[in-house]
Structures are given as C-alpha cells and as structure tokens.
Design an enzyme around this catalytic site. Structure first.
Site, PDB file in Angstrom:
ATOM      1  N   LYS A 161       0.840  -1.202   0.000  1.00 20.94           N
ATOM      2  CA  LYS A 161       0.000   0.000   0.000  1.00 20.94           C
ATOM      3  C   LYS A 161       0.876   1.255   0.000  1.00 20.94           C
ATOM      4  O   LYS A 161       0.637   2.189  -0.779  1.00 20.94           O
ATOM      5  CB  LYS A 161      -0.888  -0.006   1.263  1.00 20.94           C
ATOM      6  CG  LYS A 161      -1.559   1.308   1.569  1.00 20.94           C
ATOM      7  CD  LYS A 161      -2.451   1.226   2.781  1.00 20.94           C
ATOM      8  CE  LYS A 161      -1.778   1.508   4.099  1.00 20.94           C
ATOM      9  NZ  LYS A 161      -1.401   2.913   4.321  1.00 20.94           N
ATOM     10  N   ASN A 162       1.895   1.261   0.862  1.00 26.49           N
ATOM     11  CA  ASN A 162       2.684   2.487   1.043  1.00 26.49           C
ATOM     12  C   ASN A 162       3.650   2.751  -0.108  1.00 26.49           C
ATOM     13  O   ASN A 162       4.249   3.818  -0.177  1.00 26.49           O
ATOM     14  CB  ASN A 162       3.447   2.448   2.374  1.00 26.49           C
ATOM     15  CG  ASN A 162       2.509   2.625   3.553  1.00 26.49           C
ATOM     16  OD1 ASN A 162       1.318   2.890   3.371  1.00 26.49           O
ATOM     17  ND2 ASN A 162       3.028   2.471   4.756  1.00 26.49           N
ATOM     18  N   CYS A 167      -5.141  12.419  13.018  1.00 27.86           N
ATOM     19  CA  CYS A 167      -5.795  11.112  12.850  1.00 27.86           C
ATOM     20  C   CYS A 167      -5.645  10.336  14.133  1.00 27.86           C
ATOM     21  O   CYS A 167      -5.059  10.823  15.094  1.00 27.86           O
ATOM     22  CB  CYS A 167      -5.235  10.368  11.649  1.00 27.86           C
ATOM     23  SG  CYS A 167      -3.660   9.611  11.945  1.00 27.86           S
ATOM     24  N   ARG A 191       0.094  14.322  13.314  1.00 26.38           N
ATOM     25  CA  ARG A 191       0.634  14.144  11.967  1.00 26.38           C
ATOM     26  C   ARG A 191       0.616  15.420  11.121  1.00 26.38           C
ATOM     27  O   ARG A 191      -0.076  15.500  10.102  1.00 26.38           O
ATOM     28  CB  ARG A 191      -0.101  13.012  11.250  1.00 26.38           C
ATOM     29  CG  ARG A 191       0.004  11.700  12.003  1.00 26.38           C
ATOM     30  CD  ARG A 191      -0.642  10.568  11.292  1.00 26.38           C
ATOM     31  NE  ARG A 191       0.179  10.012  10.223  1.00 26.38           N
ATOM     32  CZ  ARG A 191      -0.169   8.963   9.504  1.00 26.38           C
ATOM     33  NH1 ARG A 191      -1.319   8.365   9.719  1.00 26.38           N
ATOM     34  NH2 ARG A 191       0.613   8.501   8.559  1.00 26.38           N
ATOM     35  N   ASP A 216       4.509   0.468  11.956  1.00 25.00           N
ATOM     36  CA  ASP A 216       3.327  -0.206  11.396  1.00 25.00           C
ATOM     37  C   ASP A 216       3.236  -1.683  11.806  1.00 25.00           C
ATOM     38  O   ASP A 216       2.258  -2.353  11.474  1.00 25.00           O
ATOM     39  CB  ASP A 216       3.328  -0.104   9.863  1.00 25.00           C
ATOM     40  CG  ASP A 216       2.956   1.299   9.385  1.00 25.00           C
ATOM     41  OD1 ASP A 216       2.526   2.118  10.223  1.00 25.00           O
ATOM     42  OD2 ASP A 216       3.089   1.575   8.178  1.00 25.00           O
ATOM     43  N   ARG A 226      -8.985  -0.579   4.721  1.00 24.17           N
ATOM     44  CA  ARG A 226      -8.142   0.456   4.101  1.00 24.17           C
ATOM     45  C   ARG A 226      -6.802  -0.119   3.659  1.00 24.17           C
ATOM     46  O   ARG A 226      -6.195   0.409   2.733  1.00 24.17           O
ATOM     47  CB  ARG A 226      -7.880   1.584   5.111  1.00 24.17           C
ATOM     48  CG  ARG A 226      -9.101   2.400   5.417  1.00 24.17           C
ATOM     49  CD  ARG A 226      -8.743   3.562   6.281  1.00 24.17           C
ATOM     50  NE  ARG A 226      -7.687   4.343   5.628  1.00 24.17           N
ATOM     51  CZ  ARG A 226      -7.174   5.449   6.109  1.00 24.17           C
ATOM     52  NH1 ARG A 226      -7.605   5.925   7.254  1.00 24.17           N
ATOM     53  NH2 ARG A 226      -6.228   6.089   5.467  1.00 24.17           N
TER      54      ARG A 226
HETATM   55  C1  UD1 Z   1       4.170   6.787   6.404  1.00 25.90           C
HETATM   56  C2  UD1 Z   1       3.324   5.552   6.193  1.00 25.90           C
HETATM   57  C3  UD1 Z   1       2.780   5.048   7.532  1.00 25.90           C
HETATM   58  C4  UD1 Z   1       3.922   4.837   8.517  1.00 25.90           C
HETATM   59  C5  UD1 Z   1       4.802   6.085   8.623  1.00 25.90           C
HETATM   60  C6  UD1 Z   1       6.037   5.867   9.477  1.00 25.90           C
HETATM   61  C7  UD1 Z   1       2.424   5.881   3.981  1.00 25.90           C
HETATM   62  C8  UD1 Z   1       1.259   6.166   3.126  1.00 25.90           C
HETATM   63  N1  UD1 Z   1       2.223   5.886   5.300  1.00 25.90           N
HETATM   64  O1  UD1 Z   1       3.320   7.793   6.940  1.00 25.90           O
HETATM   65  O2  UD1 Z   1       2.096   3.811   7.293  1.00 25.90           O
HETATM   66  O3  UD1 Z   1       3.396   4.536   9.789  1.00 25.90           O
HETATM   67  O4  UD1 Z   1       5.238   6.489   7.312  1.00 25.90           O
HETATM   68  O5  UD1 Z   1       6.770   4.812   8.990  1.00 25.90           O
HETATM   69  O6  UD1 Z   1       3.512   5.615   3.495  1.00 25.90           O
HETATM   70  N2  UD1 Z   1       5.910  14.553  10.750  1.00 25.90           N
HETATM   71  C9  UD1 Z   1       5.944  15.903  11.040  1.00 25.90           C
HETATM   72  N3  UD1 Z   1       5.845  16.787   9.997  1.00 25.90           N
HETATM   73  C10 UD1 Z   1       5.726  16.382   8.704  1.00 25.90           C
HETATM   74  C11 UD1 Z   1       5.704  15.006   8.413  1.00 25.90           C
HETATM   75  C12 UD1 Z   1       5.794  14.104   9.472  1.00 25.90           C
HETATM   76  O7  UD1 Z   1       6.059  16.299  12.202  1.00 25.90           O
HETATM   77  O8  UD1 Z   1       5.632  17.236   7.811  1.00 25.90           O
HETATM   78  C13 UD1 Z   1       6.004  13.567  11.850  1.00 25.90           C
HETATM   79  C14 UD1 Z   1       4.774  12.675  11.967  1.00 25.90           C
HETATM   80  O9  UD1 Z   1       3.768  13.271  12.727  1.00 25.90           O
HETATM   81  C15 UD1 Z   1       5.375  11.447  12.622  1.00 25.90           C
HETATM   82  C16 UD1 Z   1       6.778  11.378  12.017  1.00 25.90           C
HETATM   83  O10 UD1 Z   1       7.057  12.679  11.524  1.00 25.90           O
HETATM   84  O11 UD1 Z   1       5.465  11.640  14.003  1.00 25.90           O
HETATM   85  C17 UD1 Z   1       6.941  10.393  10.899  1.00 25.90           C
HETATM   86  O12 UD1 Z   1       5.901  10.581   9.947  1.00 25.90           O
HETATM   87  P1  UD1 Z   1       6.065  10.218   8.400  1.00 25.90           P
HETATM   88  O13 UD1 Z   1       7.291   9.386   8.215  1.00 25.90           O
HETATM   89  O14 UD1 Z   1       5.941  11.465   7.623  1.00 25.90           O
HETATM   90  O15 UD1 Z   1       4.788   9.308   8.176  1.00 25.90           O
HETATM   91  P2  UD1 Z   1       3.796   9.316   6.943  1.00 25.90           P
HETATM   92  O16 UD1 Z   1       4.535   9.596   5.680  1.00 25.90           O
HETATM   93  O17 UD1 Z   1       2.599  10.136   7.269  1.00 25.90           O
END
Ligand code: UD1
Length: 420
Positions: free
Chosen positions: A22-23, A118, A123, A307, A399
């Site tokens: 999915k990711n 969420c 996030r 995850d 999902r």
């Molecule tokens: C992706 C994955 C999700 C997985 C996560 C961490 C997808 C679609 N989803 O989510 O399944 O659990 O990586 O491996 O690929 N953060 C900020 N600011 C930002 C972006 C992130 O503070 O602009 C924080 C987030 O709140 C979190 C951390 O950084 O605490 C890591 O998040 P991130 O790696 O960005 O996760 P996703 O890409 O949302």
C-alpha cells in the site's frame, strides 16, 4: 459497518499470497501526475486507500483503467485538468497529500486540502511544505487548504530534513524530478517503499542517485515519460501474517515475500521464538515452542517499523515474561491496548512505552478497531483467544489489507465477515 466474528484457538497452516505494498502504491500512483504519457502499474493492492487515491487522481483529470483479467493492473493516461485536491477526498486519507509535489511540479500550482489529525497522532505536514518551499514554491494556508504556486517552476536546492519523514521525502523527490537543476536531500527516509518509488521514477526517465541511503541527489529533467512498473510486495502485510503464524503456533508460507526488507521484524520474531526461513519465492514462518517476551523500539527504516507495533503487542501479550514496546514515531499509537486488555492481556502504558506482562491465554470479547494496524492486532488476539471475538468497525482494516478473511480462512482460521 461490517464486523468480523472470529473463533480462536486453531493453529494456522498453509500459503498466503502477499500483495503489493500500500505504502509504495500510493506515492507511485501519484507519479501518474508527473507525465502526460501512459503509466502502467502492476501488483496494485485492491484496498480502500487505493480506491481513494484512484478517485483523487481521476478527479485531477486522468483516465484510469483496470485490467479485466488482472484487477491489480492499473493504467493511467491523459492530462491534468484540475489541480485541486478537495477536502472530501483528502479527509478520507492523509496520503492524499502526496499529490501536492507532483501537481506543483507539473502545473506550477496546486490547491490541496490540509489533512487533519488522525487516530494515531497529530501528523502535521510542515516538512512537506518546508521542503517544497526550499524548492521555490510559495505556500499559503487559506480556509483549510494549502495554496501552493511556482509560476516560474521549481528550482533544485539542498534540503536537510530535521527528522525522517516518509511522506515528506516522497513528495519532495517527486517534485524535484521536474525542478531545474540539482536537488540534494539530506536525512531522507530510506524505506523500501521509497526505493520502489525511485525505481518507478527512474523508469520514467528521472535522474536520481543514492537510492536506499539518507542522501539523495536528483538532477531535474524537462519531462518524464510513460513507464511500466510492478509494485513491491507489502512487508507490513507479510509481517502481520508472520505474527498470525506465531500467535497461533502454526506454520505459514508467505508467498512473494523477501527477507531482505524485513530485517528488524524477522530479528524480533526469532527472538520471540518464531522461526523464519527464506525459500525461493516465499518466507516460511512457524512456531513449535513457546513464545518469549522481548523489548522493541519503533524507528525509521531499517529499524523496527511502527506499522508492526500493534501486531507485536498482541504476540507479546501471550509470550512468557515481560516485554516493553517503546513507540518513537507516533504519539498516540496505543489505542489497541485497552481493547487487548479487555481480552485478558496485561498491558500498562507509561507515556510512549508499554509494559506487557505475558498471560497464558486470552479470551474472546467484543472489541472495536481504532486504526488500520490496531485492527489486525485484535484479529491476531482473536485468532489465539479461547471463544468468540467480535471485531467492530472493520472499515479501518479494509483500508490496508486485501481479502483478509479469505486469506485467513484458507489457512484454517474461523473468521466470518458480517455485512451490515
Ligand atoms: C508513512 C506511512 C505510515 C507509517 C509512517 C512511518 C504511507 C502512506 N504511510 O506515513 O504507514 O506509519 O510512514 O513509517 O507511506 N511529521 C511531522 N511533519 C511532517 C511530516 C511528518 O512532524 O511534515 C512527523 C509525523 O507526525 C510522525 C513522524 O514525523 O510523528 C513520521 O511521519 P512520516 O514518516 O511522515 O509518516 P507518513 O509519511 O505520514
């Protein structure tokens, strides 16, 4: 809302075909916005998040066809006619933010609804916006929307991510492929799904060096062309079913999986007493002895994935001795704990850590799914528990997992979906 009825206590045995990740599929589908030529993707999982991305890309103007003979084969073609990602789609799935970089790079503008918080944390998307701003985008937040523009195009730069973000790395890579000149991304995420995105972009003509490292160099090109790509297997789906073999004391062949992307998960399984063998095109996972408690800390790849945290929580709840899980990625990712405790687990949460005192057995109960991975931890607990477990709010599970009840039933599980 659909529910699952699970009758636990049977060791699982058989083969499970692991689908596309999915990711990886979500950002790679967004790559269709980076070209006016045809992008053909195979091994796309048929899950609700993919339908949501399908609808989002379609409303940007692209035509998407799904092969009648192979429902995992999607073809994208046509031109972008609308650069707005509306609230009613983005609010269903946060990964919708992944269209921001491609739209901005192709159209010089984008209006994308801000995703809210969420169930697992706030996030924010500040890193996505900071990295795109460094590439020359002008960004404003207005009425719940991100308004981004780069009328003269994006320009390559050096950007250091202050901490690792999977989504922000992906958005920035996609945008930088069409920026003028060289972009250097430092402290980029290294997840296998990012490597798969890089592979797809390279086959579209992108010039990206440093795949699989935290330092990526992207030389922008004028245009990307069409390509064919097959999505990487889902290492989280694989790890989840490995936990199902472990918690039920069974043996599963996870077809299409490769151990190279599952290092930290396999290490944790083996420490717990679950055996894992790589075969030619499958991972064989089995448990013959008892389970042992271990300590786990979630980290960006190649560390232990957040995850997989909820699924290991279920496994450790029936392992001998005490275990500790520290969650370092998301601040609110223990929603499954009270539900597992209702089934007889003994878990205490202290801030970002959970102490699990292994119990001999769990008992079935009515429980509620709270997010995608938490849902599966309750299924795992239900598969091991004595008696019947009723899992409500199965839509969270749909999902991210394809044909769960079919895959589990074929391996001897008693699990039934009750449609409502
Ligand atoms: C992706 C994955 C999700 C997985 C996560 C961490 C997808 C679609 N989803 O989510 O399944 O659990 O990586 O491996 O690929 N953060 C900020 N600011 C930002 C972006 C992130 O503070 O602009 C924080 C987030 O709140 C979190 C951390 O950084 O605490 C890591 O998040 P991130 O790696 O960005 O996760 P996703 O890409 O949302």
């Amino acid at each position: 809302m659909d529910r699952f009825f699970i009758r636990g206590g049977k060791p699982l045995a058989g083969g499970i075909l692991i689908g596309g990740a999915k990711n990886a599929a979500l950002p790679i589908m967004a790559c269709a916005l980076l070209t006016s030529e045809t992008l053909s993707l195979r091994n796309v999982p048929r899950i609700v998040d993919i339908h949501t991305m399908h609808d989002l890309i379609q409303q940007h103007g692209l035509q998407i066809s799904i092969d009648k003979d192979d429902p995992h084969h999607f073809t994208f073609e046509g031109e972008i006619t609308n650069s707005e990602a509306p609230y009613h789609i983005v609010s269903k799935m946060r990964a919708s933010i992944l269209v921001l970089g491609p739209l901005l790079a192709r159209c010089g503008k984008a209006r994308v609804s801000l995703p809210g918080g969420c169930a697992i944390g706030t996030r924010p998307v500040n890193l996505h916006l900071e990295a795109l701003t460094a590439l020359g985008a002008e960004i404003e937040i207005d009425s719940g929307y991100i308004n981004a523009k780069a009328p003269k195009g994006l320009v390559g730069t050096r950007f250091v991510f202050p901490f690792v973000s999977v989504g922000a790395t992906e958005n920035t890579i996609m945008a930088a492929c069409l920026a003028k000149g060289k972009t250097e991304l430092v402290n980029a995420a290294r997840e296998p799904e990012i490597c798969d995105l890089v592979d797809c972009l390279r086959s579209m003509g992108a010039n990206i060096q440093g795949k699989g490292t935290g330092d990526l160099i992207i030389e922008g090109v004028d245009a990307l062309h069409g390509a064919e790509h097959s999505i990487l297997f889902d290492r989280i789906e694989c790890g989840t079913y490995a936990c199902a073999a472990g918690i039920t004391g069974g043996e599963l062949r996870l077809i299409g999986a490769q151990s190279q992307y599952l290092g930290a998960v396999i290490h944790a399984l083996e420490e717990c007493g679950v055996e894992v063998f790589q075969e030619e095109n499958a991972l064989r996972v089995r448990r013959t002895g008892s389970l042992r408690g271990i300590d786990i800390m979630t980290e960006p790849y190649p560390g232990f994935p957040t995850d997989m945290q909820a699924q290991f929580m279920a496994l450790l709840s029936v392992s001998e001795g005490a275990s500790m899980i520290s969650e370092t990625i998301f601040e609110n990712r223990f929603m499954h704990v009270p539900e597992l405790n209702r089934m007889g687990a003994r878990i205490n949460v202290h801030g970002s850590s959970a102490i699990i005192r292994g119990v001999h057995s769990l008992s079935g109960a009515p429980v509620m799914a709270t997010d995608l991975r938490a849902s599966f931890s309750l299924i795992l607990a239900g598969l091991a528990a004595a008696g019947e477990t009723r899992l409500n709010r199965v839509y969270h599970l749909d999902r991210g997992y394809e044909a769960v009840e079919k895959k589990l039933t074929a391996c001897g599980a008693q699990i039934e979906r009750i449609k409502s």
